[in-house]
Design a protein around this motif. Structure first.
Motif, mmCIF file in Angstrom:
data_model
loop_
_atom_site.group_PDB
_atom_site.id
_atom_site.type_symbol
_atom_site.label_atom_id
_atom_site.label_comp_id
_atom_site.label_asym_id
_atom_site.label_seq_id
_atom_site.Cartn_x
_atom_site.Cartn_y
_atom_site.Cartn_z
ATOM 1 N N PHE A 13 35.511 -5.821 15.699
ATOM 2 C CA PHE A 13 34.854 -6.954 14.613
ATOM 3 C C PHE A 13 33.532 -7.420 14.992
ATOM 4 O O PHE A 13 33.302 -7.511 16.487
ATOM 5 C CB PHE A 13 35.723 -8.073 14.741
ATOM 6 C CG PHE A 13 35.080 -9.284 13.545
ATOM 7 C CD1 PHE A 13 34.647 -10.294 14.655
ATOM 8 C CD2 PHE A 13 34.911 -9.067 12.437
ATOM 9 C CE1 PHE A 13 33.958 -11.382 13.754
ATOM 10 C CE2 PHE A 13 34.688 -10.111 11.727
ATOM 11 C CZ PHE A 13 34.094 -11.509 12.339
ATOM 12 N N ILE A 46 31.665 -11.672 10.043
ATOM 13 C CA ILE A 46 32.050 -11.832 8.427
ATOM 14 C C ILE A 46 30.929 -12.699 7.927
ATOM 15 O O ILE A 46 30.427 -13.897 8.394
ATOM 16 C CB ILE A 46 33.246 -12.437 8.174
ATOM 17 C CG1 ILE A 46 34.305 -11.633 8.879
ATOM 18 C CG2 ILE A 46 33.621 -12.737 6.757
ATOM 19 C CD1 ILE A 46 35.691 -12.127 8.660
ATOM 20 N N TYR A 57 31.997 -3.973 11.349
ATOM 21 C CA TYR A 57 32.531 -3.582 12.577
ATOM 22 C C TYR A 57 31.739 -2.492 13.251
ATOM 23 O O TYR A 57 31.167 -1.860 12.398
ATOM 24 C CB TYR A 57 34.005 -3.111 12.059
ATOM 25 C CG TYR A 57 34.870 -4.085 11.574
ATOM 26 C CD1 TYR A 57 34.884 -4.638 10.446
ATOM 27 C CD2 TYR A 57 35.876 -4.617 12.347
ATOM 28 C CE1 TYR A 57 35.722 -5.815 9.803
ATOM 29 C CE2 TYR A 57 36.869 -5.661 11.990
ATOM 30 C CZ TYR A 57 36.635 -6.341 10.551
ATOM 31 O OH TYR A 57 37.364 -7.143 10.220
ATOM 32 N N THR A 100 40.632 -12.813 1.647
ATOM 33 C CA THR A 100 40.614 -13.266 2.931
ATOM 34 C C THR A 100 39.274 -13.363 3.641
ATOM 35 O O THR A 100 38.384 -12.560 3.017
ATOM 36 C CB THR A 100 41.453 -12.081 3.812
ATOM 37 O OG1 THR A 100 41.454 -12.236 5.145
ATOM 38 C CG2 THR A 100 40.761 -10.646 3.652
ATOM 39 N N ASN A 101 39.223 -14.088 4.639
ATOM 40 C CA ASN A 101 37.964 -14.314 5.231
ATOM 41 C C ASN A 101 38.191 -14.330 6.846
ATOM 42 O O ASN A 101 37.419 -14.829 7.352
ATOM 43 C CB ASN A 101 37.226 -15.671 4.780
ATOM 44 C CG ASN A 101 38.066 -16.693 5.258
ATOM 45 O OD1 ASN A 101 39.012 -16.744 5.912
ATOM 46 N ND2 ASN A 101 37.670 -17.886 4.846
ATOM 47 N N GLU A 102 39.268 -13.702 7.147
ATOM 48 C CA GLU A 102 39.681 -13.523 8.504
ATOM 49 C C GLU A 102 39.284 -12.280 9.336
ATOM 50 O O GLU A 102 39.484 -11.137 8.411
ATOM 51 C CB GLU A 102 41.038 -14.078 8.815
ATOM 52 C CG GLU A 102 41.119 -15.487 8.631
ATOM 53 C CD GLU A 102 40.551 -16.266 9.738
ATOM 54 O OE1 GLU A 102 40.216 -17.548 9.309
ATOM 55 O OE2 GLU A 102 40.308 -15.944 10.652
ATOM 56 N N LYS A 103 38.821 -12.093 10.421
ATOM 57 C CA LYS A 103 38.508 -10.923 11.071
ATOM 58 C C LYS A 103 39.838 -9.953 11.152
ATOM 59 O O LYS A 103 40.762 -10.491 11.529
ATOM 60 C CB LYS A 103 37.645 -10.963 12.296
ATOM 61 C CG LYS A 103 38.661 -11.527 13.436
ATOM 62 C CD LYS A 103 37.652 -11.767 14.652
ATOM 63 C CE LYS A 103 38.426 -12.219 15.970
ATOM 64 N NZ LYS A 103 37.423 -12.127 17.098
ATOM 65 N N LEU A 104 39.674 -8.615 11.180
ATOM 66 C CA LEU A 104 40.783 -7.683 11.454
ATOM 67 C C LEU A 104 40.823 -7.140 12.933
ATOM 68 O O LEU A 104 39.807 -7.340 13.409
ATOM 69 C CB LEU A 104 40.524 -6.505 10.824
ATOM 70 C CG LEU A 104 41.210 -6.282 9.544
ATOM 71 C CD1 LEU A 104 40.687 -7.321 8.498
ATOM 72 C CD2 LEU A 104 41.251 -4.932 8.883
#
Lengths: 108, 118
Positions: free
Chosen positions: A44, A47, A34, B103-107
């Motif tokens: 973001f 990932i 981030y 979790t593999n999702e963005k915040l």
């Protein structure tokens, strides 16, 4: 235990490259990156979900070495807009824990 | 598209007072988080929730309480405010789809609440 980032701060001239590292003493299942500009909320970037994965976003990319339990963020040909604090985040039992941050300043 | 909404944006408390920081999201996210960020420092996780009725402690839960009665709302309660709780508080949410149990999702972050305890 939070991941450790290095360096803590870096100053660049426009067009220079930088690398920010994120390491953990425990196994990593995924790494989040981030960026936070001064006075704003974190935003973001990307990932990485598995070892060996690499991703890119404009001229910002990242790699994830699962065996070494570390990730690196690469900023290429930096722009003034890249200035801010960069955080990596790792998962601990469903909780997303962030490193202490790396402050990046890009000067004209 | 409101996203994650935090209220208030600023607040000054006296030592010993109590207050509730509000957080609401309209993205039907399962996971919600509360972080605090001291000046020049990183983000510390206070509490998190993986769904309505389920909450758990983060890294720095002392002096705070949370509840999650609905998917949309995740209020943070400060009881007996202390100067050490002066900070910027961020609420965040994610869908929470998992892989290998994580979790593999963005915040998505709210804009933050700046709290001063004097």
């Amino acid at each position: 235990q939070q991941p450790v980032q290095s360096p803590q701060a870096v100053i660049l001239r426009e067009g220079e490259d930088a690398v920010i590292n994120c390491s953990s003493s425990k196994a990593l299942y995924s790494v989040h990156w981030y960026r936070q500009k001064h006075g704003e909320a974190p935003v973001f970037l990307m990932i990485l979900l598995k070892g060996g994965e690499q991703k890119g976003h404009d001229k910002i990319s990242a790699s994830f070495n699962e065996k070494k339990q570390q990730s690196s963020l690469y900023l290429t040909a930096s722009q003034l807009s890249y200035s801010g604090t960069y955080f990596c985040g790792t998962l601990r039992g469903g909780k997303l824990i962030f490193g202490q941050g790396t402050e990046l300043s890009v000067k004209p | 598209n409101a996203g994650v909404t935090q209220t208030p944006k600023f607040r000054i408390l006296k030592i010993g007072q109590s207050m509730t920081l509000q957080c609401a999201q309209d993205m039907n996210h399962n996971y919600m988080y509360w972080y605090r960020q001291d000046p020049g420092m990183g983000l510390k996780l206070i509490y998190y929730s993986v769904g309505a009725g389920i909450t758990d402690k983060g890294e720095v839960p002392n002096g705070y309480n949370v509840s999650r009665s609905t998917t949309e709302d995740f209020p943070l309660r400060l009881e007996l405010a202390a100067p050490s709780q002066t900070s910027v508080y961020f609420c965040a949410s994610s869908y929470g789809r998992t892989g290998r149990g994580e979790t593999n999702e963005k915040l998505f972050f709210g804009s933050g609440t700046q709290l001063s305890v004097l």
